[in-house]
Design an enzyme around this catalytic site. Structure first.
Site, PDB file in Angstrom:
ATOM      1  N   SER A  23      47.392  46.546  42.272  1.00 33.85           N
ATOM      2  CA  SER A  23      46.845  45.359  41.611  1.00 33.85           C
ATOM      3  C   SER A  23      47.731  44.915  40.456  1.00 33.85           C
ATOM      4  CB  SER A  23      45.443  45.649  41.076  1.00 33.85           C
ATOM      5  OG  SER A  23      44.527  45.814  42.125  1.00 33.85           O
TER       6      SER A  23
ATOM      7  N   ASP B 283      41.310  35.925  37.911  1.00 36.93           N
ATOM      8  CA  ASP B 283      41.684  37.334  37.888  1.00 36.93           C
ATOM      9  C   ASP B 283      43.121  37.521  37.393  1.00 36.93           C
ATOM     10  OD1 ASP B 283      41.362  40.050  38.054  1.00 36.93           O
ATOM     11  OD2 ASP B 283      41.712  40.170  40.223  1.00 36.93           O
TER      12      ASP B 283
ATOM     13  N   HIS C 297      41.428  42.315  36.085  1.00 41.04           N
ATOM     14  CA  HIS C 297      40.623  43.529  36.288  1.00 41.04           C
ATOM     15  C   HIS C 297      41.389  44.819  35.971  1.00 41.04           C
ATOM     16  CE1 HIS C 297      42.359  43.517  40.515  1.00 41.04           C
ATOM     17  NE2 HIS C 297      42.377  44.828  40.267  1.00 41.04           N
TER      18      HIS C 297
END
Length: 340
Positions: free
Chosen positions: A281, A174, A144
């Site tokens: 992230s 992911d 992402h």
């Protein structure tokens, strides 16, 4: 004739005998045979017996050395837990002994392997983190972080900036693999064994929350095998880029940080109370020996009304990371150029 006979060597070293020799006499004038009897036990048997002593001693020393060596190897195995397989706690001691078990030691040892990622698209720009896994610039991050990006730039810990290309993606986990252009001599991270992580283990998180490069936080593993659900829609990544918000995820049937959309996937995650914020992230969750045990991927952030602030952004000690063993199992697929 006597001299010739005596020089034949039959009676060596006996010329000093005091027995008289009468030239031209009879055979009885020679020394009687018993006088030379002491020479008969002189064959090399005693020297050979003496030689056996050192050889036996050397053999005993060799056996003792082998025993000590085996004991040392066993002791090393017992102390390190090394049995030919990697361990999150003992795979590699990246942190120097003098700083082992300290957050500062982990940060100093591992920070050179963590990067900041800037991904641009028509919708805006997103900032995330990544982990260097090869000297020539292979980097693991979240899908992402780079989803929908038209260009990707990476800044390393020493301030150098590189262009990067996306090698492979796996939206179901992911995960994404990117590669720096014209990079060499980078410091790859040590990938641990997330199967050995236990609740209560101390961990350190390093990333670029809110664009603050190289931010270090610490905490513990607060839970294992959390079923975290995230979106696989490229649009979700673009929405994050537009708003700079948190990656939406679901847990226990509830949605957090926004709508996850209709296309989603679930993976088992490590839960940590180490502070994670937008931009973490794709960064690293690290054990106290400096081994990567997870890739930070999601965090719970309260809504503005819950937080009592306008931004509604911030960590409340509920962060999630993709186990590093999941990453390692997916590397070949990512390197092959997967676009799932």
């Amino acid at each position: 004739m006597t001299e010739t006979f005596r020089h034949s060597g039959e009676y060596p070293q006996q010329q000093q005998s005091s027995a008289p020799v009468h030239h031209g006499g009879t055979q009885g004038a020679y020394p009687p045979p018993p006088a030379f009897a002491p020479e008969e036990p002189r064959p090399p048997k005693p020297p050979r017996r003496r030689a056996k002593g050192p050889m036996a001693l050397l053999a005993a020393v060799a056996i003792a050395a082998a025993a000590v060596g085996g004991g040392t190897a066993y002791a090393f195995q017992e102390l390190t837990g090394s049995d030919g397989t990697s361990s999150s706690a003992t795979n590699t001691n990246v942190v120097p002994t003098s700083q082992k078990g300290t957050v500062s030691g982990v940060a100093e040892a591992v920070s050179p392997s963590i990067v900041e990622i800037s991904a641009k698209s028509g919708s805006g720009e997103a900032t995330g983190s990544g982990v260097i896994i090869t000297k020539d610039g292979e980097i693991i991050t979240n899908n992402h972080v780079i989803s929908g990006a038209s260009s990707v730039k990476v800044t390393t810990n020493d301030g150098k900036t590189y262009d990067a290309e996306v090698v492979g993606t796996d939206s179901k986990k992911d995960l994404a693999l990117i590669k720096l252009k014209d990079a060499s001599g980078l410091k790859p991270a040590s990938l641990g064994n997330s199967d050995n992580v236990k609740i209560g283990d101390d961990v350190v998180a390093i990333g670029s929350p809110e664009g603050l490069t190289g931010t270090v936080t610490s905490g513990i593993i607060s839970a294992l095998d959390r079923d975290v659900t995230v979106s696989t829609d490229e649009d979700q990544g673009q929405q994050q880029q537009q708003g700079g918000g948190n990656w939406p995820f679901e847990y226990g049937g509830e949605q957090f940080n926004g709508d996850t959309g209709s296309s989603k996937t679930t993976y088992k995650a490590l839960q940590t109370d180490a502070s994670l914020n937008p931009g973490n992230s794709g960064g690293a969750l690290i054990d106290m020996n400096g081994n990567i045990v997870g890739i930070n991927s999601a965090m719970y952030s309260p809504s503005s009304s819950q937080a009592g602030s306008e931004s509604g952004s911030g960590s409340v000690g509920l962060g999630f990371a993709i186990p590093i063993n999941t990453v390692k199992a997916d590397l070949d697929t990512l390197r092959a150029g997967s676009t799932d």
